[in-house]
Write a protein that holds these residues in place. Structure first.
Motif, short mmCIF file in Angstrom:
data_model
loop_
_atom_site.label_atom_id
_atom_site.label_comp_id
_atom_site.label_asym_id
_atom_site.label_seq_id
_atom_site.Cartn_x
_atom_site.Cartn_y
_atom_site.Cartn_z
N CYS A 1 38.05 36.76 39.04
CA CYS A 1 36.86 35.96 39.35
C CYS A 1 36.25 36.40 40.66
CB CYS A 1 37.24 34.49 39.44
SG CYS A 1 37.98 33.82 37.95
N ASP A 2 35.01 35.94 40.90
CA ASP A 2 34.41 36.12 42.22
C ASP A 2 34.81 34.93 43.10
OD1 ASP A 2 32.79 33.97 41.46
OD2 ASP A 2 31.02 35.22 41.10
N ALA A 3 34.20 34.83 44.26
CA ALA A 3 34.58 33.78 45.20
C ALA A 3 34.26 32.38 44.70
CB ALA A 3 33.89 34.01 46.55
N PHE A 4 33.46 32.28 43.62
CA PHE A 4 33.09 30.98 43.06
C PHE A 4 33.88 30.65 41.80
CE2 PHE A 4 29.48 32.63 45.43
CZ PHE A 4 29.17 31.56 46.26
N CYS A 5 34.92 31.44 41.54
CA CYS A 5 35.77 31.27 40.36
C CYS A 5 35.07 31.70 39.07
CB CYS A 5 36.28 29.83 40.21
SG CYS A 5 37.06 29.16 41.70
N ARG A 6 34.02 32.48 39.19
CA ARG A 6 33.27 32.94 38.03
C ARG A 6 33.76 34.32 37.60
NH1 ARG A 6 26.94 34.45 38.34
NH2 ARG A 6 27.89 36.03 39.68
N ALA A 7 34.07 34.46 36.31
CA ALA A 7 34.46 35.76 35.76
C ALA A 7 33.22 36.53 35.29
CB ALA A 7 35.44 35.58 34.61
N VAL A 8 32.40 35.87 34.51
CA VAL A 8 31.09 36.37 34.09
C VAL A 8 30.20 35.15 34.02
CG1 VAL A 8 32.02 38.34 32.78
CG2 VAL A 8 31.64 36.15 31.62
N PRO A 9 28.88 35.32 33.92
CA PRO A 9 28.02 34.14 33.85
C PRO A 9 28.43 33.18 32.74
CG PRO A 9 26.69 36.08 34.24
CD PRO A 9 28.09 36.58 34.01
N GLY A 10 28.62 31.93 33.13
CA GLY A 10 28.98 30.88 32.18
C GLY A 10 30.45 30.77 31.88
N VAL A 11 31.27 31.68 32.43
CA VAL A 11 32.72 31.65 32.18
C VAL A 11 33.44 31.66 33.52
CG1 VAL A 11 34.70 32.79 31.11
CG2 VAL A 11 32.46 32.88 29.99
N TYR A 12 34.25 30.63 33.76
CA TYR A 12 34.97 30.45 35.01
C TYR A 12 36.47 30.30 34.70
CZ TYR A 12 30.48 29.75 37.34
OH TYR A 12 29.22 29.93 37.85
N ALA A 13 37.28 30.45 35.72
CA ALA A 13 38.72 30.30 35.54
C ALA A 13 39.32 29.60 36.75
CB ALA A 13 39.39 31.67 35.33
N ALA A 14 40.46 28.95 36.54
CA ALA A 14 41.11 28.20 37.61
C ALA A 14 42.60 28.08 37.34
CB ALA A 14 40.49 26.81 37.74
N GLY A 15 43.35 27.85 38.40
CA GLY A 15 44.78 27.64 38.27
C GLY A 15 45.57 28.94 38.28
N ASP A 16 46.77 28.89 37.72
CA ASP A 16 47.69 30.03 37.78
C ASP A 16 47.11 31.30 37.17
OD1 ASP A 16 49.28 27.95 38.61
OD2 ASP A 16 50.83 28.20 37.09
N VAL A 17 46.17 31.17 36.24
CA VAL A 17 45.66 32.33 35.52
C VAL A 17 44.55 33.06 36.28
CG1 VAL A 17 43.79 31.19 34.24
CG2 VAL A 17 45.04 33.08 33.18
N ALA A 18 44.00 32.46 37.33
CA ALA A 18 42.81 32.99 37.98
C ALA A 18 43.14 33.73 39.27
CB ALA A 18 41.84 31.85 38.29
N SER A 19 42.47 34.85 39.49
CA SER A 19 42.54 35.53 40.79
C SER A 19 41.14 35.58 41.38
CB SER A 19 43.11 36.93 40.65
OG SER A 19 42.17 37.84 40.09
N TRP A 20 41.07 35.58 42.71
CA TRP A 20 39.77 35.55 43.38
C TRP A 20 39.91 36.21 44.76
CZ3 TRP A 20 43.40 31.97 44.02
CH2 TRP A 20 43.58 31.42 45.29
N PRO A 21 38.81 36.72 45.32
CA PRO A 21 38.86 37.35 46.65
C PRO A 21 38.82 36.28 47.74
CG PRO A 21 36.64 37.50 45.77
CD PRO A 21 37.48 36.84 44.70
#
Length: 401
Positions: A265-285
């Protein structure tokens, strides 16, 4: 940034702490469209940390680990779909593929599928070999412990040592094996890890550190031993494999979604427009620490679920850059960490004394405090959180102050 187009249906995949935080945030912040929460387990969202402690010890029943009463989801007008598995994602068509051939169209998607436990490559299907990730795992291990078996725990991290503590408190024989020389060194540093080792040895746990596992021994379909890299075999009627976890992203690999060590994800937890991720599965800068991060911590799941849902709904209004926080309870000791503990960082006692069983320690990187550890100091360690927030702020990191 301007808000996204009007969303009529948001789907959250993963019915754990992050997913629950996501759906609650969406409703709290004004989303009135269709909202679906999908979980592959049959139970509604529940808390995982008690599985290796109170639930395993038998002091809590499963209803006590539920995060919300079952009627909560109807009151939120959330379509809770338990026992359903996401198996694919069609990004161009905005469709989620579920097991049993079902497809769901969505306008927004929040991925909170968590992680799956790593397993040994050589268990040969032997009975008595356990992992511990979900409620069914905990129930099966708890039932096995009622037979008072000889237990070997493979892995001296949070999970392995919490289970070892429960087993010893129940009066059973337990050995912990880990290839690292010091338990929990990766999470707590060498000095604190050495204290954890002493904590367990003093209570009768046998620690075999600095040695690997090369195989299991069995008889009549049941495990009877654990073979070590030095050729020794540990007698075992019950084996817990606690060697870490991997992000649950296999179902996404054909979707063109950016996945490596989790959903990127980006710094806003966005992977691509309209798709976000959170928790153990998500990586972010993380601007705070100048590196990409993925945290398998309970509090991070809730915090990131809130921010990801807010950004999905309103259009990237809040960067996610927390000060990490995690804890572990072993015997009568509560260990809490705010921030991070870098590899090789020196532990400096800020207050208290390890010899007295209660202290706070600070850890420095590039001349600034980046982490604090409290050992039986739940109130005192809070005072250091603000200092860490200031010393690790993105402004400080960018200026080098």
């Amino acid at each position: 940034m301007s808000p996204p187009e009007r969303l009529e249906h948001i789907v959250v995949v993963g019915a754990g702490a992050a997913g629950l935080a996501g759906v609650e945030t969406l409703r709290r912040e004004g989303f009135t469209g269709q909202l679906t929460l999908i979980g592959d387990e049959s139970a509604p969202p529940y808390d995982r940390p008690p599985l290796s402690k109170q639930a395993l010890a038998g002091t809590w029943d499963f209803p006590q680990v539920l995060l919300r009463p079952t009627h909560h989801y109807a009151e939120l007008d959330v379509g809770l779909r338990t026992g359903r598995l996401a198996i694919g994602l069609d990004l161009p068509q905005r469709r989620l593929r579920l097991d049993q051939g079902e497809q769901l169209a969505f306008g927004g998607l929040l991925i909170t599928t968590g992680v799956a436990p790593r397993r040994l490559p050589f268990d040969d299907g032997l009975k008595g070999v356990h992992v511990l990730r979900d409620e069914q795992d905990a129930a099966e291990l708890r039932e096995h412990l009622r037979k008072e078996p000889r237990v070997v725990v493979i892995g001296a991290g949070f999970l392995g040592l919490e289970v070892a503590a429960v087993v010893r408190n129940l009066g059973m024989d337990v050995t912990v094996v880990d290839p690292q020389p010091v338990p929990m060194e990766r999470q707590l540093g060498r000095e604190a890890g050495t204290l954890v080792a002493a904590l367990h040895r003093d209570r009768g746990v046998r620690l075999r550190t600095g040695i690997g596992v090369t195989g299991l021994v069995g008889s009549s379909g049941w495990v009877t031993g654990v073979r070590l890299s030095d050729g020794a075999v540990l007698d075992a009627d019950c084996v817990l494999v606690a060697i870490g976890a991997t992000p649950r992203v296999e179902w996404l690999r054909s979707s063109a979604l950016p996945v490596a060590d989790g959903v990127e994800c980006d710094a806003f937890c966005r992977a691509v427009p309209g798709v976000y991720a959170a928790g153990d599965v998500a990586s972010w800068p993380s601007a705070r620490y100048g590196r990409r991060m993925r945290l398998e911590h309970r509090m991070n799941a809730t915090e990131q679920g809130i921010v990801a849902a807010r950004n999905l709904l309103h259009g990237n209004v809040e960067a996610f850059d927390p000060l990490p926080y995690f804890w572990t309870d072993q015997y009568q000791v509560k260990i809490q960490v705010h921030g991070v503990i870098p590899n090789g960082a020196e532990m400096v006692i800020a207050e208290g004394d390890p010899a007295d069983g209660a202290f706070v320690a600070l850890f420095h990187e590039a001349g600034r405090p980046v982490g604090a550890l409290g050992w039986n100091k739940p109130k005192d360690i809070r005072r250091y959180r603000q200092e860490l927030l200031e010393s690790t702020s993105s402004e400080v990191c960018e200026t080098g102050a």
